[in-house]
Design an enzyme around this catalytic site. Structure first.
Site, short mmCIF file in Angstrom:
data_model
loop_
_atom_site.label_atom_id
_atom_site.label_comp_id
_atom_site.label_asym_id
_atom_site.label_seq_id
_atom_site.Cartn_x
_atom_site.Cartn_y
_atom_site.Cartn_z
N ARG A 1 0.53 -1.02 0.24
CA ARG A 1 0.52 0.30 0.09
C ARG A 1 0.94 1.22 -0.43
O ARG A 1 0.48 2.22 0.83
CB ARG A 1 -0.87 -0.06 1.18
N SER B 1 -10.40 0.31 3.80
CA SER B 1 -9.73 0.23 4.90
C SER B 1 -9.05 0.92 5.39
O SER B 1 -8.13 2.49 5.04
CB SER B 1 -8.49 -1.01 4.90
N GLU C 1 -4.99 4.60 6.07
CA GLU C 1 -4.11 4.15 4.74
C GLU C 1 -4.04 4.91 3.51
O GLU C 1 -4.12 6.01 2.92
CB GLU C 1 -5.46 3.18 4.40
P1 FAD Z 1 -8.81 9.19 -4.58
O1 FAD Z 1 -8.89 8.96 -3.36
O2 FAD Z 1 -8.73 10.25 -5.77
O3 FAD Z 1 -7.02 9.76 -4.28
C1 FAD Z 1 -6.30 8.45 -3.78
C2 FAD Z 1 -4.77 9.51 -3.80
O4 FAD Z 1 -4.00 9.81 -5.02
C3 FAD Z 1 -4.68 10.88 -3.38
O5 FAD Z 1 -3.58 10.79 -2.72
C4 FAD Z 1 -4.63 12.33 -5.04
O6 FAD Z 1 -4.24 12.67 -4.33
C5 FAD Z 1 -4.04 10.73 -5.49
N1 FAD Z 1 -3.87 10.59 -7.46
C6 FAD Z 1 -5.32 9.94 -7.37
N2 FAD Z 1 -5.29 10.28 -8.61
C7 FAD Z 1 -4.04 10.35 -9.41
C8 FAD Z 1 -3.55 10.55 -10.96
N3 FAD Z 1 -3.69 10.73 -11.48
N4 FAD Z 1 -2.40 11.12 -10.41
C9 FAD Z 1 -1.72 11.50 -9.14
N5 FAD Z 1 -2.43 11.80 -8.32
C10 FAD Z 1 -3.67 10.98 -7.90
N6 FAD Z 1 -7.42 -0.09 -1.88
C11 FAD Z 1 -6.75 -1.01 -2.82
O7 FAD Z 1 -5.59 -1.31 -2.57
N7 FAD Z 1 -7.75 -2.65 -2.36
C12 FAD Z 1 -9.07 -2.62 -2.47
O8 FAD Z 1 -9.52 -3.94 -2.08
C13 FAD Z 1 -9.45 -1.63 -1.98
N8 FAD Z 1 -10.73 -1.00 -1.70
C14 FAD Z 1 -11.63 -0.58 -1.56
C15 FAD Z 1 -13.35 -0.90 -1.01
C16 FAD Z 1 -13.60 0.58 -1.00
C17 FAD Z 1 -15.41 0.09 -0.77
C18 FAD Z 1 -13.19 1.38 -0.65
C19 FAD Z 1 -13.96 2.29 -0.36
C20 FAD Z 1 -12.12 1.78 -0.83
C21 FAD Z 1 -10.83 0.99 -1.57
N9 FAD Z 1 -9.48 1.17 -1.64
C22 FAD Z 1 -9.11 -0.21 -2.23
C23 FAD Z 1 -8.87 2.27 -1.72
C24 FAD Z 1 -8.97 2.57 -3.07
O9 FAD Z 1 -10.44 2.59 -4.10
C25 FAD Z 1 -8.14 3.03 -3.73
O10 FAD Z 1 -6.60 3.29 -3.21
C26 FAD Z 1 -7.91 3.52 -5.29
O11 FAD Z 1 -6.83 3.49 -6.04
C27 FAD Z 1 -8.38 5.13 -4.51
O12 FAD Z 1 -8.38 5.39 -6.32
P2 FAD Z 1 -9.28 6.78 -6.81
O13 FAD Z 1 -8.96 7.75 -8.15
O14 FAD Z 1 -10.56 7.16 -5.35
O15 FAD Z 1 -8.04 8.40 -5.29
P1 NAP Z 2 -9.81 -10.99 4.83
O1 NAP Z 2 -9.78 -11.79 3.61
O2 NAP Z 2 -11.36 -11.21 5.78
O3 NAP Z 2 -8.53 -10.81 5.67
C1 NAP Z 2 -8.29 -10.64 7.02
C2 NAP Z 2 -6.26 -9.79 6.45
O4 NAP Z 2 -5.91 -10.76 6.24
C3 NAP Z 2 -6.49 -8.92 5.29
O5 NAP Z 2 -6.83 -8.05 6.15
C4 NAP Z 2 -5.42 -9.91 4.25
O6 NAP Z 2 -4.72 -8.66 3.91
C5 NAP Z 2 -5.20 -11.13 5.07
N1 NAP Z 2 -4.93 -11.74 4.92
C6 NAP Z 2 -5.88 -13.03 4.78
N2 NAP Z 2 -5.66 -14.02 4.10
C7 NAP Z 2 -4.41 -14.30 3.93
C8 NAP Z 2 -3.50 -14.71 3.43
N3 NAP Z 2 -3.82 -15.30 3.09
N4 NAP Z 2 -2.16 -14.17 2.59
C9 NAP Z 2 -2.02 -13.15 3.49
N5 NAP Z 2 -3.17 -11.95 4.26
C10 NAP Z 2 -4.53 -12.84 3.82
O7 NAP Z 2 -10.48 -9.17 4.38
P2 NAP Z 2 -11.21 -8.42 3.80
O8 NAP Z 2 -11.03 -7.25 4.89
O9 NAP Z 2 -12.43 -9.44 3.54
O10 NAP Z 2 -10.55 -7.97 2.36
C11 NAP Z 2 -10.29 -9.17 1.38
C12 NAP Z 2 -9.05 -8.14 0.28
O11 NAP Z 2 -9.76 -7.00 -0.09
C13 NAP Z 2 -7.94 -8.06 1.53
O12 NAP Z 2 -6.78 -8.36 0.82
C14 NAP Z 2 -8.40 -6.41 1.83
O13 NAP Z 2 -6.84 -5.98 1.59
C15 NAP Z 2 -8.49 -5.58 0.54
N6 NAP Z 2 -10.05 -4.53 0.93
C16 NAP Z 2 -8.63 -3.54 0.69
C17 NAP Z 2 -9.54 -2.34 1.62
C18 NAP Z 2 -8.43 -1.39 1.18
O14 NAP Z 2 -9.53 0.02 1.16
N7 NAP Z 2 -7.65 -1.25 0.52
C19 NAP Z 2 -10.90 -2.48 1.24
C20 NAP Z 2 -11.29 -4.25 1.25
C21 NAP Z 2 -10.47 -4.80 0.80
P3 NAP Z 2 -4.52 -8.07 3.48
O15 NAP Z 2 -5.12 -6.17 3.52
O16 NAP Z 2 -2.95 -7.27 2.52
O17 NAP Z 2 -4.48 -8.38 1.93
#
Ligand code: FAD
Ligand code: NAP
Length: 367
Positions: free
Chosen positions: A183, A266, A361
């Protein structure tokens, strides 16, 4: 942050792409109230350069937005907010792989669907992640054992430092220089708010190789497709679509939809701690979950937050989701500061109980 005091309407008149006093609440998935002093929706690179020059000459601070799904707006934005809406995607197919070029404003989720339609694989586990393609490298998006880093070749965009020196060319940064981590990337560090991504190039395989390391995904496929069908389906396309739809179904069942319950996914990163410290923690908390990580042991932040009694708790207009302890919710009529106070209270409890400092995050903007 300095900006030259001038009459706002006079400034806008200078550049027709720029609006004044724009509401950012509909542009962030937490629906936090904030207004931008100036705002531009960017649809071409030429327009981007023009608007950046305009802001640069006035020393306005910049807020770059894609889908607004990973930002916390603490208050009004005193400078220029940009919404990156550049569109376009194409692929160049070779025998074993294709290079996909995608503009920064394209929806990430729609890109995943499009690659599958092209019979290009790898992004299935990253389906339904909100936001734009351009934001994907910022935190090296990841889910279900797959990260953008597996497929990214390079990003292209405008470097504000170069632009200030008169160089408006689009710069390419190879993936090796993006410092992609868990991340994390160079765009959250030295290039934070300095490099505006205009497009990405991904290299995707033409053969499907399922990544089913997450128990939730394996269990879902086993239950719904009678056995590990995804791994054994007769053709790659069917198998990949099965995995994609499984991830989509799991996500829909577990994660609150921001349109109904505003959230940013998250709120905290999963902490990675060294093995010796983890061993001590385990003595005190034998049931603490763990996953191997490159630099130690990854502990799910959701477990820590839950253990501190925060799951499902609400403080005023904000709270912790009842099913997902890692997701903080804005119930409406609250503010970014209220949400950050809640986050600070959770961080303090986790620190006191486990000696672990939880890191936010999403990126925080505003005074
Ligand atoms: P924004 O929120 O608009 O911006 C995020 C950051 O990126 C800011 O700092 C912004 O300035 C910068 N930015 C945006 N676009 C650009 C650009 N073109 N150039 C330079 N900087 C830029 N993330 C995960 O990694 N895994 C997940 O599974 C995941 N699940 C999510 C589920 C939900 C329900 C939600 C709400 C979020 C989740 N996220 C997840 C977080 C998020 O969706 C990601 O980080 C996504 O990439 C953000 O995209 P955005 O366009 O909305 O960025
Ligand atoms: P989950 O499957 O309930 O797992 C809980 C946590 O354990 C997760 O954070 C995941 O880490 C870790 N995990 C589970 N199984 C794993 C494995 N086999 N190896 C390594 N790490 C493991 O998680 P969840 O909340 O339902 O989310 C599912 C996936 O979607 C995850 O990968 C999560 O990162 C992603 N997600 C991300 C966001 C976001 O905003 N960043 C939001 C929703 C979902 P990791 O998070 O490192 O994968």
């Amino acid at each position: 942050m300095i900006f030259v005091e001038e009459d706002a309407s006079e400034l806008a008149a200078v550049n027709p792409n720029i609006l004044d006093n724009v509401d950012l609440q509909p542009l962030n998935t937490l629906a936090l109230p904030a207004r931008a002093r100036h705002f531009a929706r960017i649809e071409t690179v030429a327009q981007l350069v023009d608007v950046l020059r305009w802001a640069g000459s006035r020393q306005l601070p910049l807020l770059v937005l894609g889908g607004g799904s990973n930002v916390i707006l603490r208050g009004d934005w005193p400078g220029l907010a940009l919404q990156i809406a550049l569109t376009g995607k194409s692929s160049e197919r070779h025998e074993d792989y294709a290079d996909v070029t995608v503009a920064a404003g394209e929806s990430w989720h729609e890109l995943v669907q499009w690659t599958l339609q092209q019979r290009l694989y790898g992004l299935e586990n990253l389906t339904l992640i909100p936001g734009t393609a351009g934001a994907a490298p910022i935190q090296n998006i990841g889910a279900y054992g797959v990260e953008l880093a597996h497929f990214l070749r390079c990003v292209r965009g405008i470097d504000l430092d170069r632009l200030a020196r008169g160089d408006a060319s689009v710069i390419e940064i190879a993936v090796e220089s993006c410092q992609l981590g868990y991340r994390d990337s160079i765009f959250k560090r030295t290039l934070r708010d300095r490099f505006i991504i205009t497009e990405l190039v991904l290299r995707l395989p033409t053969r499907f190789e399922p990544i089913l390391s997450y128990p939730a995904l394996r269990d879902y496929l086993r239950e719904h497709l009678r056995g590990e069908a995804a791994a054994n389906a007769s053709d790659d396309e069917t198998a990949a679509l099965q995995v994609e739809s499984a991830v989509r179904a799991i996500r829909r069942s577990r994660l609150p939809d921001p349109a109904q319950l505003p959230n940013a996914g998250s709120f905290f990163k999963n902490p990675v701690i060294d093995g010796a410290r983890f061993a001590l923690l385990r003595e005190a908390h034998p049931d603490i979950p763990q996953f191997p990580a490159a630099s130690g042991v990854k502990v799910p932040a959701a477990w820590l937050v839950d253990r501190c009694g925060w799951k499902g708790r609400r403080l005023g207009h904000v709270g912790v989701h009842a099913q997902q302890a890692l997701v903080l919710i804005h119930y409406g009529a609250g503010s970014g500061s209220e949400l950050l106070d809640l986050a600070a209270a959770i961080q303090a409890d986790v620190q006191a109980a486990f000696g672990i400092a939880l890191e936010l995050e999403p990126t925080v903007y505003g005074a």
